[in-house]
Scaffold this active site. Structure first.
Site, mmCIF file in Angstrom:
data_model
loop_
_atom_site.group_PDB
_atom_site.id
_atom_site.type_symbol
_atom_site.label_atom_id
_atom_site.label_comp_id
_atom_site.label_asym_id
_atom_site.label_seq_id
_atom_site.Cartn_x
_atom_site.Cartn_y
_atom_site.Cartn_z
ATOM 1 N N SER A 138 0.838 -1.193 0.000
ATOM 2 C CA SER A 138 0.000 0.000 0.000
ATOM 3 C C SER A 138 0.873 1.242 0.000
ATOM 4 C CB SER A 138 -0.897 0.009 1.239
ATOM 5 O OG SER A 138 -0.094 0.255 2.379
ATOM 6 N N LYS A 139 0.227 2.363 -0.142
ATOM 7 C CA LYS A 139 0.931 3.641 -0.163
ATOM 8 C C LYS A 139 1.883 3.781 1.010
ATOM 9 C CE LYS A 139 -1.775 6.978 -2.703
ATOM 10 N NZ LYS A 139 -2.963 7.777 -2.570
ATOM 11 N N ARG A 140 1.446 3.238 2.148
ATOM 12 C CA ARG A 140 2.233 3.395 3.354
ATOM 13 C C ARG A 140 3.626 2.770 3.235
ATOM 14 N NH1 ARG A 140 -0.470 0.949 7.792
ATOM 15 N NH2 ARG A 140 -2.316 1.441 6.579
#
Ligand code: GLU
Length: 485
Positions: free
Chosen positions: A255-257
């Site tokens: 994910s973006k994280r």
């Protein structure tokens, strides 16, 4: 067999996720391996998720990665339009939806939000699903017509059987059979007139003669419904390849994280395009031999989609870093320099021979941002621990280093030409006269001029870059530190 035709069908919703790039790459490789056509189709039917500029990102990424499409919005191949919102305006989705209504395979639904909210939902495989209760299937033709005439908002739903099973085939997952009772009467045409992805992908893949569909396995559970649509129309189902999820090191969805979930993230982190593409090719596919480094042309030659595997693909940034380093080593110097220069300039503001420094680090870094840590000592001598002067193999101690630096200082003071060769010869002569090993002298000099345990080059190369004044200053500083110890 007919010509292979594949498509990359992104929704313009933001950056190019690594998973999307993998689908695009595999679609491209499947087509090109067999001399087929690769197409770009923009899936923008979900107007709420549309992000300004996302289409540009798609074009830029495809071009940069070399995934050149044969057909697309900018290259008509006779199957256009290639943008779903434009296809909608031609009436194609409505036409096919009506065909299904005529066949009894779809129906108008006028249920409003309030009624839909009262439907019972159940949990299937951890997901809460609501199965539409076919309420509007019971409307008579006249009732439907009256509602349409009155301008009542409607959707068109697929009419799935409630008994029996549906089976479809996926290249990776084999035959998958589901009970029809689990198939929701999904919406084909939304109340805004747009088709859903679920409907448009079927109509478009068929009308664009697509033979192979590669996509993330989040679409696997909907695929039986797509297959029912194909069957309702009497169309041939394409070859399906649903790819396993890409996860991070903790086996969570990338994910973006994680900071490296999109192609753009990776470029910003100093990875080169070729290495990214190479690495992504291996996220779920492996060649017959154990080779890991492939150009795009080699991938085209080697790629066999039967070798795609369904084990979860863990995005291993350490491996990508290694691979990127291999690409940097193999890169011609001029291209390397062009990309390295901004990073060098960020760390080094004084007047240095940046090309020489670039040549030193080319084989020592994995990604461009590593440059700073390799070359920062040129800019300013870091504070360092004199314990560094002690080196077992070189047989040096702080005492021996102090002695050597004091003795070699006058030798270096009289050298005029601070180039690597001259300096090296001068030190070599000193070493011979002293009757010791090279390292016994070079180690303390290198430590004094760099203040670092590891440097991208030897003592004399470093001094050449620093110049006479700065080199002598650093050696004197070394003497001072050792004396004060
Ligand atoms: N528009 C879909 C997406 O971006 C494409 C899925 C497919 O390839 O069919 O996820």
């Amino acid at each position: 067999m007919s010509k292979i035709r594949t498509r990359y069908a992104p929704s313009p919703t933001g950056r190019m996720h690594v998973g999307n790039l993998r689908s695009a790459l595999y679609e491209f490789l499947i087509a090109k391996h067999d001399g087929g056509d690769f197409m770009l189709r923009i899936e923008d039917t979900d107007q709420e998720r549309f992000v300004e500029g996302a289409v540009d990102i798609i074009y830029r990424t495809m071009e940069k990665t070399g995934l050149i499409h044969d057909e697309g919005p900018d290259k008509d191949g006779g199957y256009g339009p290639y943008v779903q919102s434009e296809r909608m305006k031609t009436g194609i989705y409505m036409k096919y939806a009506k065909e299904l209504i005529d066949k009894g395979e779809a129906y108008y639904c006028f249920c409003d939000k309030e009624r839909l909210a009262t439907l019972k939902s159940e949990v299937v495989e951890g997901k809460e699903i609501t199965i539409y209760d076919k309420h509007c299937l019971g409307l008579s033709k006249e009732e439907v017509q009256a509602a349409l005439d009155a301008g009542k908002p409607f959707v068109i739903r697929q009419n799935n059987p409630t008994e029996g099973t549906t089976t479809f085939h996926d290249e990776l997952y084999g035959d998958i059979t589901v009970n029809n009772s689990e198939l929701d009467d999904m919406i084909l045409i939304k109340s805004d007139g747009y088709p859903t992805y679920n409907f448009a992908n079927v109509v478009d893949d068929h009308t664009m003669n697509i033979t192979h569909v590669v996509r993330g396995n989040e679409y696997l559970s909907s695929s039986p419904k797509y297959v029912r649509l194909y069957e309702a129309f009497g169309w041939e189902v394409p070859v399906y390849v649903h790819l396993p999820l890409i996860t991070d090191e903790n086996h969570k969805k990338l994910s973006k994280r994680s900071g490296h979930s999109s192609f753009e993230d990776l470029l910003e982190q100093g990875f080169v395009t070729e290495a990214i593409v190479n690495y992504i090719a291996l996220l779920g596919w492996s060649p017959e031999d154990n080779n890991e480094i492939f150009t795009l042309d080699e991938l085209i030659e080697k790629f066999d989609y039967h070798r795609i595997n369904k084990s979860p693909s863990v995005f291993d940034i350490v491996k990508l870093r290694w691979m990127n380093g291999e690409y940097l080593k193999a890169m011609d110097f001029d291209s390397f320099y062009e990309m390295a220069e901004p990073y060098l300039k960020e760390t080094l503001t004084k007047e240095f021979d940046l090309k020489k420094i670039a040549a030193m680090v080319k084989t020592r870094i994995e990604v461009f941002p590593d440059i700073a840590g390799q070359v920062d000592f040129f800019e300013a001598l870091p504070e360092y621990d004199i314990a560094m002067y002690t080196h077992k193999k070189m047989k040096t101690t702080t005492e021996s280093s102090l002695e050597v630096l004091k003795e070699v200082l006058p030798v270096l003071e009289v050298v005029d030409n601070y180039d690597n060769d001259t300096l090296y010869q001068a030190i070599l002569k000193f070493v011979e006269e002293k009757g010791c090993k090279n390292g016994y002298v070079m180690w303390p000099i290198r430590t004094a001029v760099s203040g670092k345990q590891m440097t991208p080059a030897g003592a004399t190369e470093i001094m050449e870059i620093l110049g006479k004044e700065e080199s002598l200053k650093r050696i004197r500083k070394g003497i001072e530190l050792l004396e004060n110890a």
